[in-house]
Design a protein around this motif. Structure first.
Motif, PDB file in Angstrom:
ATOM      1  N   TYR A 182       0.813  -1.213   0.000  1.00 20.62           N
ATOM      2  CA  TYR A 182       0.000   0.000   0.000  1.00 20.62           C
ATOM      3  C   TYR A 182       0.849   1.267   0.000  1.00 20.62           C
ATOM      4  CZ  TYR A 182      -3.571  -3.473   0.492  1.00 20.62           C
ATOM      5  OH  TYR A 182      -4.368  -4.572   0.269  1.00 20.62           O
ATOM      6  N   ALA A 183       2.118   1.172   0.410  1.00 23.02           N
ATOM      7  CA  ALA A 183       3.007   2.333   0.278  1.00 23.02           C
ATOM      8  C   ALA A 183       3.251   2.616  -1.200  1.00 23.02           C
ATOM      9  CB  ALA A 183       4.321   2.078   1.013  1.00 23.02           C
ATOM     10  N   SER A 184       3.545   1.559  -1.983  1.00 18.88           N
ATOM     11  CA  SER A 184       3.724   1.754  -3.425  1.00 18.88           C
ATOM     12  C   SER A 184       2.443   2.271  -4.076  1.00 18.88           C
ATOM     13  CB  SER A 184       4.112   0.423  -4.109  1.00 18.88           C
ATOM     14  OG  SER A 184       5.503   0.178  -4.014  1.00 18.88           O
ATOM     15  N   VAL A 212      -3.224   7.651   0.700  1.00 14.76           N
ATOM     16  CA  VAL A 212      -3.121   6.545   1.658  1.00 14.76           C
ATOM     17  C   VAL A 212      -4.520   6.131   2.103  1.00 14.76           C
ATOM     18  CG1 VAL A 212      -2.420   5.934   4.018  1.00 14.76           C
ATOM     19  CG2 VAL A 212      -0.787   7.058   2.474  1.00 14.76           C
ATOM     20  N   ARG A 213      -5.303   7.112   2.469  1.00 16.82           N
ATOM     21  CA  ARG A 213      -6.666   6.794   2.924  1.00 16.82           C
ATOM     22  C   ARG A 213      -7.485   6.144   1.815  1.00 16.82           C
ATOM     23  NH1 ARG A 213      -6.258  11.595   6.100  1.00 16.82           N
ATOM     24  NH2 ARG A 213      -6.888  12.814   4.295  1.00 16.82           N
ATOM     25  N   GLN A 214      -7.354   6.678   0.611  1.00 14.01           N
ATOM     26  CA  GLN A 214      -8.152   6.137  -0.501  1.00 14.01           C
ATOM     27  C   GLN A 214      -7.808   4.677  -0.778  1.00 14.01           C
ATOM     28  OE1 GLN A 214      -8.004   8.291  -4.280  1.00 14.01           O
ATOM     29  NE2 GLN A 214      -8.619   6.431  -5.369  1.00 14.01           N
ATOM     30  N   VAL A 215      -6.504   4.391  -0.881  1.00 16.97           N
ATOM     31  CA  VAL A 215      -6.119   3.029  -1.256  1.00 16.97           C
ATOM     32  C   VAL A 215      -6.464   2.034  -0.143  1.00 16.97           C
ATOM     33  CG1 VAL A 215      -3.709   3.060  -0.487  1.00 16.97           C
ATOM     34  CG2 VAL A 215      -4.364   1.672  -2.437  1.00 16.97           C
ATOM     35  N   LEU A 216      -6.330   2.472   1.108  1.00 15.21           N
ATOM     36  CA  LEU A 216      -6.687   1.563   2.212  1.00 15.21           C
ATOM     37  C   LEU A 216      -8.190   1.279   2.223  1.00 15.21           C
ATOM     38  CD1 LEU A 216      -4.428   2.934   5.095  1.00 15.21           C
ATOM     39  CD2 LEU A 216      -4.006   0.954   3.623  1.00 15.21           C
ATOM     40  N   LYS A 217      -8.977   2.307   1.980  1.00 13.85           N
ATOM     41  CA  LYS A 217     -10.439   2.108   1.942  1.00 13.85           C
ATOM     42  C   LYS A 217     -10.846   1.198   0.785  1.00 13.85           C
ATOM     43  CE  LYS A 217     -11.824   6.510   4.022  1.00 13.85           C
ATOM     44  NZ  LYS A 217     -12.383   7.828   3.661  1.00 13.85           N
ATOM     45  N   GLU A 218     -10.236   1.419  -0.365  1.00 15.36           N
ATOM     46  CA  GLU A 218     -10.551   0.559  -1.524  1.00 15.36           C
ATOM     47  C   GLU A 218     -10.204  -0.896  -1.218  1.00 15.36           C
ATOM     48  OE1 GLU A 218      -9.482   3.629  -5.242  1.00 15.36           O
ATOM     49  OE2 GLU A 218      -8.197   1.917  -4.822  1.00 15.36           O
ATOM     50  N   ALA A 219      -9.043  -1.074  -0.599  1.00 17.56           N
ATOM     51  CA  ALA A 219      -8.591  -2.444  -0.325  1.00 17.56           C
ATOM     52  C   ALA A 219      -9.477  -3.126   0.717  1.00 17.56           C
ATOM     53  CB  ALA A 219      -7.136  -2.435   0.136  1.00 17.56           C
ATOM     54  N   ILE A 220      -9.892  -2.383   1.731  1.00 22.25           N
ATOM     55  CA  ILE A 220     -10.799  -2.959   2.732  1.00 22.25           C
ATOM     56  C   ILE A 220     -12.109  -3.360   2.053  1.00 22.25           C
ATOM     57  CG2 ILE A 220     -12.197  -2.461   4.784  1.00 22.25           C
ATOM     58  CD1 ILE A 220      -9.862  -0.608   5.700  1.00 22.25           C
ATOM     59  N   ALA A 221     -12.591  -2.492   1.165  1.00 19.44           N
ATOM     60  CA  ALA A 221     -13.853  -2.783   0.473  1.00 19.44           C
ATOM     61  C   ALA A 221     -13.737  -4.039  -0.389  1.00 19.44           C
ATOM     62  CB  ALA A 221     -14.262  -1.584  -0.384  1.00 19.44           C
ATOM     63  N   SER A 222     -12.509  -4.360  -0.829  1.00 27.99           N
ATOM     64  CA  SER A 222     -12.281  -5.559  -1.640  1.00 27.99           C
ATOM     65  C   SER A 222     -11.891  -6.768  -0.794  1.00 27.99           C
ATOM     66  CB  SER A 222     -11.160  -5.294  -2.653  1.00 27.99           C
ATOM     67  OG  SER A 222     -11.542  -4.281  -3.556  1.00 27.99           O
ATOM     68  N   SER A 234     -13.038 -17.020   7.066  1.00 27.28           N
ATOM     69  CA  SER A 234     -13.869 -18.064   6.449  1.00 27.28           C
ATOM     70  C   SER A 234     -13.071 -18.892   5.446  1.00 27.28           C
ATOM     71  CB  SER A 234     -15.020 -17.397   5.710  1.00 27.28           C
ATOM     72  OG  SER A 234     -14.487 -16.494   4.736  1.00 27.28           O
ATOM     73  N   GLY A 235     -11.835 -18.460   5.150  1.00 28.66           N
ATOM     74  CA  GLY A 235     -11.024 -19.157   4.153  1.00 28.66           C
ATOM     75  C   GLY A 235     -11.081 -18.509   2.780  1.00 28.66           C
ATOM     76  N   GLU A 236     -11.982 -17.540   2.589  1.00 20.83           N
ATOM     77  CA  GLU A 236     -12.071 -16.855   1.290  1.00 20.83           C
ATOM     78  C   GLU A 236     -10.850 -15.975   1.039  1.00 20.83           C
ATOM     79  OE1 GLU A 236     -16.158 -14.964   0.390  1.00 20.83           O
ATOM     80  OE2 GLU A 236     -16.055 -15.189   2.568  1.00 20.83           O
ATOM     81  N   GLU A 237     -10.576 -15.733  -0.230  1.00 18.03           N
ATOM     82  CA  GLU A 237      -9.503 -14.805  -0.594  1.00 18.03           C
ATOM     83  C   GLU A 237     -10.062 -13.392  -0.739  1.00 18.03           C
ATOM     84  OE1 GLU A 237      -7.360 -16.040  -4.023  1.00 18.03           O
ATOM     85  OE2 GLU A 237      -6.777 -17.957  -3.144  1.00 18.03           O
ATOM     86  N   GLY A 238      -9.174 -12.411  -0.515  1.00 21.74           N
ATOM     87  CA  GLY A 238      -9.502 -11.039  -0.873  1.00 21.74           C
ATOM     88  C   GLY A 238      -9.333 -10.893  -2.374  1.00 21.74           C
ATOM     89  N   PHE A 239      -9.747  -9.763  -2.941  1.00 23.48           N
ATOM     90  CA  PHE A 239      -9.521  -9.624  -4.378  1.00 23.48           C
ATOM     91  C   PHE A 239      -8.903  -8.299  -4.791  1.00 23.48           C
ATOM     92  CE2 PHE A 239     -14.003  -8.998  -3.457  1.00 23.48           C
ATOM     93  CZ  PHE A 239     -14.299  -7.794  -4.072  1.00 23.48           C
ATOM     94  N   PHE A 240      -8.349  -7.560  -3.817  1.00 21.10           N
ATOM     95  CA  PHE A 240      -7.726  -6.283  -4.207  1.00 21.10           C
ATOM     96  C   PHE A 240      -6.456  -6.488  -5.034  1.00 21.10           C
ATOM     97  CE2 PHE A 240      -5.526  -2.189  -3.584  1.00 21.10           C
ATOM     98  CZ  PHE A 240      -6.517  -1.365  -4.093  1.00 21.10           C
ATOM     99  N   PHE A 244      -4.376  -3.874  -8.234  1.00 22.03           N
ATOM    100  CA  PHE A 244      -3.118  -3.153  -8.048  1.00 22.03           C
ATOM    101  C   PHE A 244      -2.826  -2.307  -9.278  1.00 22.03           C
ATOM    102  CE2 PHE A 244      -1.199  -6.707  -5.172  1.00 22.03           C
ATOM    103  CZ  PHE A 244      -1.944  -6.248  -4.099  1.00 22.03           C
ATOM    104  N   ARG A 245      -2.431  -1.080  -9.045  1.00 19.90           N
ATOM    105  CA  ARG A 245      -2.075  -0.183 -10.150  1.00 19.90           C
ATOM    106  C   ARG A 245      -0.611  -0.351 -10.530  1.00 19.90           C
ATOM    107  NH1 ARG A 245      -5.899   2.173  -6.724  1.00 19.90           N
ATOM    108  NH2 ARG A 245      -7.638   3.208  -7.770  1.00 19.90           N
TER     109      ARG A 245
END
Length: 279
Positions: A182-184, A212-222, A234-240, A244-245
Motif C-alpha cells: 500500500y506504500a507503493s 493513503v486513505r483512498q487506497v486503504l479504503k478501496e482495499a478494505i472494500a475488496s 472463512s477461508g475466502e480470498e480477498g480480491f484487491f 493493483f495499479r
DNA sequence: CTCGTCCCCTGGGAGC
DNA sequence: TGCTCCCAGGGGACGA
C-alpha cells in the motif's frame, strides 16, 4: 501478507463470529512464534468470553470479559480460520495440521485456528487498561483512517526525515498499518516518486495522506489482497490484488500513461512505480 | 537520533 | 523430475 486492510478484514470476520463466544480451551502446539507465549497464556484465557475484536496498526486485540486482552499479529503468513461446524471443529482441534500453532475451542463447539508457516506472527496477553502504553503499541503512529492522520501531521512528520518517502510511509511510528504494497500504491495515486526524500515530499503531504486513505479504503472494500497466504477467517480470498495499479506489475503498462512500470529496491523491499506519473 | 543492513522462518516459483 | 537460488505482505536488533 497482512497490512492494514488485510488485518481489518480479519478483524471484521473475527468480531462478527466471536462476539460473546466463551473460550473453552487454548492449545499451544509450540512454545513460541516470533516471541514466546507468556507463562500462563492458556490458563488466563480458559473460561473467558470474547467481547469485541479490535485493531490497532497491524495488531488484532481481542477484548475479554476480564482485565485481559489477547494481542495477535499475523506476521507475514499468519491466518486465523474459524471452523464452523462441530465435526470440523473437533477434527481441527485434534488435528496436527501443519503450522496450526494455536487452537482455541469454544463452548459452542466451534474452533479458532492460528496457522502461520513462517512464524513471524505473535500472540500474547496484556491488561486492557494498559494497552496504549504496551511495548507493542507505544510509539505507534496515528491510524491512517482517523483524524490524527491529517495533512498537517503528515507534513510535519515528513519534514523531519531524510530517507525516501516510501520508506517513511512504511514506518509504523509515522503512520500505523501501511506496508510494502500500500506504500507503493498510495504514492502512485499521489503522483509522488517513492525515491523523493521525505522532507521534499512534505509539500505533497495532503495528496499523500489522501492517497493513503483512498487506497486503504478501496482495499478494505475488496476484502484485502491475497497474494499467497492471506485468507479471511472463512477461508475466502480477498480480491484487491486484481486492482493493483503498480505493485507486482514491473514491465507492465501504467494504468494512466501506459509507460512501463519500474521495480527498484528500497531498504531491501521491492518498490513499484511509474517514472512518468510520479515526480 | 536516524538510517541501512541483516536476520528470523517456510514455501513457492523460476531457471537450469 | 529435481536441484538451487531468490523472493515474499513484517518487524526488531544491530552498527555506523
Amino acid at each position: 501478507m497482512p497490512e492494514l486492510p488485510e488485518v481489518e478484514t480479519v478483524r471484521r470476520g473475527l468480531d462478527a463470529a466471536l462476539e460473546n463466544a466463551v473460550i473453552e480451551s487454548v492449545m499451544l502446539r509450540r512454545k513460541d512464534l516470533r516471541a514466546p507465549f507468556p507463562d500462563g497464556f492458556a490458563r488466563a484465557l480458559a473460561g473467558r468470553k470474547i467481547l469485541r475484536v479490535k485493531r490497532r496498526a497491524k495488531y488484532l486485540v481481542f477484548n475479554l470479559d476480564s482485565d485481559d486482552a489477547i494481542i495477535a499479529h499475523l506476521g507475514m503468513s499468519g491466518r486465523f480460520l474459524i471452523a464452523r461446524h462441530p465435526v470440523g471443529c473437533e477434527a481441527a482441534a485434534r488435528s496436527e495440521g501443519k503450522h496450526d500453532h494455536v487452537v482455541f475451542t469454544f463452548k459452542d463447539g466451534r474452533a479458532l485456528i492460528f496457522n502461520d508457516p513462517r512464524r513471524f506472527g505473535l500472540m500474547t496477553v496484556a491488561k486492557k487498561s494498559a494497552l496504549a502504553a504496551h511495548k507493542l503499541f507505544a510509539g505507534t503512529g496515528p491510524e491512517p483512517l482517523r483524524k490524527g492522520f491529517s495533512p498537517e501531521y503528515l507534513k510535519a512528520a515528513l519534514a523531519k526525515r531524510k530517507g525516501p518517502v516510501k520508506t517513511a510511509l512504511m514506518d509504523q511510528a509515522l503512520v500505523a498499518g501501511v506496508g510494502n504494497i500500500y506504500a507503493s500504491e498510495a504514492l502512485f495515486l499521489a503522483g509522488v516518486d517513492p525515491r523523493k526524500p521525505s522532507h521534499k515530499a512534505a509539500d505533497h503531504a495532503a495528496k499523500i495522506a489522501g492517497a493513503v486513505r483512498q487506497v486503504l479504503k478501496e482495499a478494505i472494500a475488496s476484502g484485502g489482497s491475497s497474494l499467497r497466504d492471506f485468507r479471511h477467517v472463512s477461508g475466502e480470498e480477498g480480491f484487491f490484488q486484481h486492482r493493483f495499479r503498480v505493485y507486482g506489475r514491473e514491465g507492465k503498462s501504467c494504468p494512466v500513461c501506459h509507460q512501463r512500470i519500474f521495480l527498484i529496491r528500497q531498504g531491501g523491499r521491492s518498490t513499484f512505480f511509474c517514472k512518468t506519473c510520479q515526480k
